[in-house]
Design a protein around this motif. Sequence first.
Motif, PDB file in Angstrom:
ATOM      1  N   ARG A 110      -6.555 -45.023 -16.040  1.00 43.23           N
ATOM      2  CA  ARG A 110      -6.086 -45.829 -17.359  1.00 43.23           C
ATOM      3  C   ARG A 110      -5.936 -47.282 -16.848  1.00 43.23           C
ATOM      4  O   ARG A 110      -5.166 -47.383 -15.791  1.00 43.23           O
ATOM      5  CB  ARG A 110      -5.307 -45.288 -17.859  1.00 43.23           C
ATOM      6  CG  ARG A 110      -4.924 -45.763 -19.286  1.00 43.23           C
ATOM      7  CD  ARG A 110      -4.011 -45.040 -20.204  1.00 43.23           C
ATOM      8  NE  ARG A 110      -4.553 -43.598 -20.463  1.00 43.23           N
ATOM      9  CZ  ARG A 110      -5.023 -43.277 -21.569  1.00 43.23           C
ATOM     10  NH1 ARG A 110      -5.565 -44.134 -22.551  1.00 43.23           N
ATOM     11  NH2 ARG A 110      -5.186 -41.981 -21.955  1.00 43.23           N
ATOM     12  N   ALA A 131      -2.901 -46.689 -14.184  1.00 45.66           N
ATOM     13  CA  ALA A 131      -1.969 -45.309 -13.958  1.00 45.66           C
ATOM     14  C   ALA A 131      -3.062 -44.121 -13.798  1.00 45.66           C
ATOM     15  O   ALA A 131      -4.215 -44.221 -14.599  1.00 45.66           O
ATOM     16  CB  ALA A 131      -1.516 -45.114 -15.178  1.00 45.66           C
ATOM     17  N   GLU A 133      -3.639 -40.653 -14.204  1.00 49.08           N
ATOM     18  CA  GLU A 133      -2.926 -39.702 -14.843  1.00 49.08           C
ATOM     19  C   GLU A 133      -3.223 -38.190 -14.395  1.00 49.08           C
ATOM     20  O   GLU A 133      -4.442 -38.037 -13.849  1.00 49.08           O
ATOM     21  CB  GLU A 133      -3.365 -39.887 -16.238  1.00 49.08           C
ATOM     22  CG  GLU A 133      -2.798 -40.931 -17.065  1.00 49.08           C
ATOM     23  CD  GLU A 133      -3.673 -40.889 -18.453  1.00 49.08           C
ATOM     24  OE1 GLU A 133      -3.110 -41.985 -18.991  1.00 49.08           O
ATOM     25  OE2 GLU A 133      -4.477 -40.409 -18.848  1.00 49.08           O
ATOM     26  N   LYS A 139       3.964 -37.098 -16.291  1.00 52.45           N
ATOM     27  CA  LYS A 139       4.275 -38.479 -15.464  1.00 52.45           C
ATOM     28  C   LYS A 139       2.854 -38.771 -14.773  1.00 52.45           C
ATOM     29  O   LYS A 139       2.114 -37.547 -14.496  1.00 52.45           O
ATOM     30  CB  LYS A 139       5.349 -37.982 -14.556  1.00 52.45           C
ATOM     31  CG  LYS A 139       6.809 -38.283 -15.118  1.00 52.45           C
ATOM     32  CD  LYS A 139       7.749 -37.689 -14.023  1.00 52.45           C
ATOM     33  CE  LYS A 139       7.772 -38.972 -12.766  1.00 52.45           C
ATOM     34  NZ  LYS A 139       8.944 -38.698 -11.889  1.00 52.45           N
ATOM     35  N   PRO A 140       2.566 -39.833 -14.573  1.00 58.71           N
ATOM     36  CA  PRO A 140       1.327 -40.193 -13.955  1.00 58.71           C
ATOM     37  C   PRO A 140       1.426 -39.985 -12.373  1.00 58.71           C
ATOM     38  O   PRO A 140       2.663 -39.895 -12.000  1.00 58.71           O
ATOM     39  CB  PRO A 140       1.070 -41.527 -14.061  1.00 58.71           C
ATOM     40  CG  PRO A 140       2.490 -42.270 -14.276  1.00 58.71           C
ATOM     41  CD  PRO A 140       3.086 -41.059 -14.902  1.00 58.71           C
ATOM     42  N   THR A 143       1.058 -45.376 -10.360  1.00 61.61           N
ATOM     43  CA  THR A 143       0.994 -46.504 -11.257  1.00 61.61           C
ATOM     44  C   THR A 143       0.936 -47.752 -10.102  1.00 61.61           C
ATOM     45  O   THR A 143       1.350 -47.807  -9.135  1.00 61.61           O
ATOM     46  CB  THR A 143       2.201 -46.842 -12.141  1.00 61.61           C
ATOM     47  OG1 THR A 143       3.447 -46.905 -11.460  1.00 61.61           O
ATOM     48  CG2 THR A 143       2.361 -45.793 -13.096  1.00 61.61           C
TER      49      THR A 143
END
Length: 160
Positions: A110, A131, A133, A139-140, A143
């Motif tokens: 993302r 991020a 995913e 939680k990713p 990041t």
Amino acid sequence: MRTIGIDEAKALVGEEIGLSNWRTVSQEMINQFAAATDDHQFIHTDPERAARETPYGGTIAHGFLVLSLLSTLVFEAVPTLDGAAMGVNFGFDRIRFATPVKAGARIRGRFVLAHMKVRPSGIVEMHHDVAVEIENSIKPALTARWLTLSMPERSDESAA
């Protein structure tokens, strides 16, 4: 691949500009990364031992493998700039590995365009908040603030 103009991109600063497709991180991919980087730690390459001795229930991908997949995730998700000959990785302001990616899990990227600057040379510097995913995870995996350069096409005069 979708392209956008510089003015359109400037208007998107602060907005999500791309979401990649889901991609499976297979044990074979993890093994190939281990071979390429000479990082054969058992938590990545030995499913039976990792199931017995780690809290993950099996093997996990190298954090750097997940990070390296940004190159393919961005390609399918984020539009390129009109007139750009190529994109170049300029580095990261920060990277956090938040959640391990288990072998067989699916991930996607993302991308939010956080900052954009056109340099006097015509090179466009872009910062993306990224991020990665994990499917069915709150939680990713990671990041990051990723910095890239969009290099303009060279004219025939500048190529000489």
